[in-house]
Design a protein around this motif. Structure first.
Motif, PDB file in Angstrom:
ATOM      1  N   ASN A  40      -1.703   0.995   4.665  1.00  0.00           N
ATOM      2  CA  ASN A  40      -2.695   0.215   5.401  1.00  0.00           C
ATOM      3  C   ASN A  40      -3.780   1.102   6.003  1.00  0.00           C
ATOM      4  O   ASN A  40      -4.944   0.705   6.055  1.00  0.00           O
ATOM      5  CB  ASN A  40      -2.027  -0.620   6.496  1.00  0.00           C
ATOM      6  CG  ASN A  40      -1.193  -1.746   5.911  1.00  0.00           C
ATOM      7  OD1 ASN A  40      -1.475  -2.224   4.825  1.00  0.00           O
ATOM      8  ND2 ASN A  40      -0.166  -2.138   6.620  1.00  0.00           N
ATOM      9  N   ALA A  41      -3.413   2.283   6.473  1.00  0.00           N
ATOM     10  CA  ALA A  41      -4.421   3.201   7.016  1.00  0.00           C
ATOM     11  C   ALA A  41      -5.389   3.620   5.913  1.00  0.00           C
ATOM     12  O   ALA A  41      -6.591   3.764   6.149  1.00  0.00           O
ATOM     13  CB  ALA A  41      -3.751   4.417   7.640  1.00  0.00           C
ATOM     14  N   ASP A  88      -0.037   6.124   5.821  1.00  0.00           N
ATOM     15  CA  ASP A  88       0.526   4.914   5.229  1.00  0.00           C
ATOM     16  C   ASP A  88      -0.537   4.126   4.459  1.00  0.00           C
ATOM     17  O   ASP A  88      -1.730   4.389   4.531  1.00  0.00           O
ATOM     18  CB  ASP A  88       1.256   4.056   6.267  1.00  0.00           C
ATOM     19  CG  ASP A  88       0.344   3.272   7.186  1.00  0.00           C
ATOM     20  OD1 ASP A  88      -0.882   3.411   7.087  1.00  0.00           O
ATOM     21  OD2 ASP A  88       0.869   2.502   8.005  1.00  0.00           O
ATOM     22  N   SER A  94      -1.490   2.522  13.801  1.00  0.00           N
ATOM     23  CA  SER A  94      -0.564   2.747  12.697  1.00  0.00           C
ATOM     24  C   SER A  94       0.465   3.788  13.114  1.00  0.00           C
ATOM     25  O   SER A  94       0.162   4.696  13.879  1.00  0.00           O
ATOM     26  CB  SER A  94      -1.352   3.246  11.486  1.00  0.00           C
ATOM     27  OG  SER A  94      -0.477   3.555  10.428  1.00  0.00           O
ATOM     28  N   ASN A  95       1.661   3.660  12.602  1.00  0.00           N
ATOM     29  CA  ASN A  95       2.694   4.648  12.884  1.00  0.00           C
ATOM     30  C   ASN A  95       2.505   5.919  12.077  1.00  0.00           C
ATOM     31  O   ASN A  95       3.086   6.942  12.375  1.00  0.00           O
ATOM     32  CB  ASN A  95       4.086   4.080  12.595  1.00  0.00           C
ATOM     33  CG  ASN A  95       4.511   3.098  13.641  1.00  0.00           C
ATOM     34  OD1 ASN A  95       4.044   3.149  14.769  1.00  0.00           O
ATOM     35  ND2 ASN A  95       5.374   2.180  13.277  1.00  0.00           N
TER      36      ASN A  95
END
Length: 131
Positions: free
Chosen positions: A38-39, A36, A31-32
Protein backbone atom coordinates in the motif's frame (compact mmCIF):
# COMPACT_ATOMS: atom_id res chain seq x y z
CA UNK A 1 -6.61 -1.19 -1.51
CA UNK A 2 -6.49 -3.85 -4.18
CA UNK A 3 -9.06 -6.07 -2.49
CA UNK A 4 -11.90 -3.59 -2.99
CA UNK A 5 -13.71 -3.14 -6.29
CA UNK A 6 -12.45 0.02 -7.94
CA UNK A 7 -10.34 0.74 -4.89
CA UNK A 8 -7.58 2.33 -6.88
CA UNK A 9 -9.92 4.79 -8.63
CA UNK A 10 -11.28 6.25 -5.39
CA UNK A 11 -7.77 6.29 -3.97
CA UNK A 12 -6.53 8.25 -6.99
CA UNK A 13 -9.35 10.71 -6.40
CA UNK A 14 -8.28 11.21 -2.78
CA UNK A 15 -4.66 11.75 -3.85
CA UNK A 16 -5.73 14.32 -6.45
CA UNK A 17 -7.77 16.18 -3.82
CA UNK A 18 -4.79 16.23 -1.47
CA UNK A 19 -2.53 17.59 -4.21
CA UNK A 20 -5.02 20.23 -5.38
CA UNK A 21 -4.19 23.83 -4.45
CA UNK A 22 -7.87 24.83 -4.71
CA UNK A 23 -9.13 22.35 -2.11
CA UNK A 24 -8.46 22.46 1.60
CA UNK A 25 -7.98 18.73 1.88
CA UNK A 26 -5.06 16.89 3.44
CA UNK A 27 -4.39 13.21 3.56
CA UNK A 28 -2.15 11.40 6.01
CA UNK A 29 -1.25 7.77 5.45
CA UNK A 30 0.03 5.53 8.22
CA UNK A 31 1.75 2.24 7.49
CA UNK A 32 3.53 -0.34 9.60
CA UNK A 33 6.19 -0.71 6.94
CA UNK A 34 7.52 1.70 4.35
CA UNK A 35 8.10 -1.24 2.04
CA UNK A 36 4.60 -2.66 2.06
CA UNK A 37 2.37 -2.83 -1.00
CA UNK A 38 0.00 0.00 0.00
CA UNK A 39 2.86 2.41 0.70
CA UNK A 40 4.18 1.68 -2.79
CA UNK A 41 0.77 2.47 -4.29
CA UNK A 42 0.78 5.85 -2.54
CA UNK A 43 4.21 6.61 -3.99
CA UNK A 44 3.03 5.64 -7.49
CA UNK A 45 -0.17 7.72 -7.41
CA UNK A 46 1.14 10.69 -5.46
CA UNK A 47 4.05 12.87 -6.42
CA UNK A 48 6.49 11.33 -3.94
CA UNK A 49 4.78 12.47 -0.75
CA UNK A 50 7.08 13.19 2.20
CA UNK A 51 7.63 10.30 4.58
CA UNK A 52 8.26 10.37 8.28
CA UNK A 53 9.78 7.07 9.35
CA UNK A 54 9.91 6.20 13.04
CA UNK A 55 12.56 3.87 14.37
CA UNK A 56 11.41 0.62 15.99
CA UNK A 57 11.26 0.31 19.76
CA UNK A 58 14.43 -0.87 21.47
CA UNK A 59 14.63 -3.32 24.38
CA UNK A 60 14.56 -0.62 27.07
CA UNK A 61 11.47 1.03 25.50
CA UNK A 62 9.63 -2.28 25.26
CA UNK A 63 10.38 -3.13 28.91
CA UNK A 64 9.07 0.27 30.02
CA UNK A 65 5.89 -0.15 27.96
CA UNK A 66 5.29 -3.68 29.29
CA UNK A 67 5.83 -2.56 32.89
CA UNK A 68 3.43 0.35 32.40
CA UNK A 69 0.77 -1.93 30.91
CA UNK A 70 1.05 -5.03 33.12
CA UNK A 71 2.82 -3.70 36.19
CA UNK A 72 6.03 -4.84 37.80
CA UNK A 73 4.64 -7.68 39.91
CA UNK A 74 3.16 -9.95 37.26
CA UNK A 75 6.32 -10.99 35.41
CA UNK A 76 9.74 -12.00 36.59
CA UNK A 77 12.16 -9.30 35.43
CA UNK A 78 14.09 -11.92 33.42
CA UNK A 79 10.91 -12.83 31.53
CA UNK A 80 10.24 -9.20 30.60
CA UNK A 81 13.82 -8.80 29.42
CA UNK A 82 13.54 -11.96 27.31
CA UNK A 83 10.32 -10.79 25.65
CA UNK A 84 11.74 -7.31 25.04
CA UNK A 85 15.06 -8.59 23.69
CA UNK A 86 13.40 -10.98 21.25
CA UNK A 87 10.85 -8.46 19.99
CA UNK A 88 13.46 -5.70 19.66
CA UNK A 89 15.73 -8.01 17.66
CA UNK A 90 12.95 -8.75 15.16
CA UNK A 91 11.07 -5.59 14.25
CA UNK A 92 10.65 -3.72 17.52
CA UNK A 93 6.85 -3.86 17.21
CA UNK A 94 5.57 -3.43 20.76
CA UNK A 95 2.22 -4.96 19.79
CA UNK A 96 4.01 -8.29 19.44
CA UNK A 97 5.52 -7.92 22.92
CA UNK A 98 2.08 -7.17 24.37
CA UNK A 99 0.65 -10.19 22.56
CA UNK A 100 3.36 -12.46 23.98
CA UNK A 101 2.79 -11.07 27.49
CA UNK A 102 -0.97 -11.49 27.17
CA UNK A 103 -0.59 -15.10 26.02
CA UNK A 104 1.76 -15.84 28.93
CA UNK A 105 -0.68 -14.36 31.46
CA UNK A 106 -3.58 -16.33 29.95
CA UNK A 107 -1.60 -19.55 30.08
CA UNK A 108 -0.52 -18.92 33.69
CA UNK A 109 -4.07 -17.98 34.71
CA UNK A 110 -5.31 -21.26 33.27
CA UNK A 111 -3.06 -23.11 35.71
CA UNK A 112 -4.32 -21.26 38.81
CA UNK A 113 -7.24 -22.35 40.94
CA UNK A 114 -10.42 -20.27 41.14
CA UNK A 115 -9.50 -19.25 44.68
CA UNK A 116 -6.07 -18.00 43.57
CA UNK A 117 -7.58 -16.06 40.68
CA UNK A 118 -10.20 -14.34 42.85
CA UNK A 119 -7.76 -13.35 45.60
CA UNK A 120 -7.37 -9.61 46.08
CA UNK A 121 -3.77 -8.49 45.70
CA UNK A 122 -2.33 -5.46 47.43
CA UNK A 123 0.68 -3.43 46.27
CA UNK A 124 2.96 -4.83 48.97
CA UNK A 125 1.94 -8.47 48.43
CA UNK A 126 5.02 -10.54 47.67
CA UNK A 127 3.16 -13.84 47.22
CA UNK A 128 2.01 -13.37 43.67
CA UNK A 129 2.26 -16.24 41.23
CA UNK A 130 4.74 -14.85 38.70
CA UNK A 131 4.68 -15.51 34.99
Amino acid sequence: LKKTHGGQSWFKTLISWAESKELRFSMIGISNSVNDENAQIVREFGNNPPELVFSPYNERDIIAILQARVGKKIFEPKALHLIARRVASLKGDVRRALEIASNAVSKAAGQLSAMELSRAISDNDECLPLV
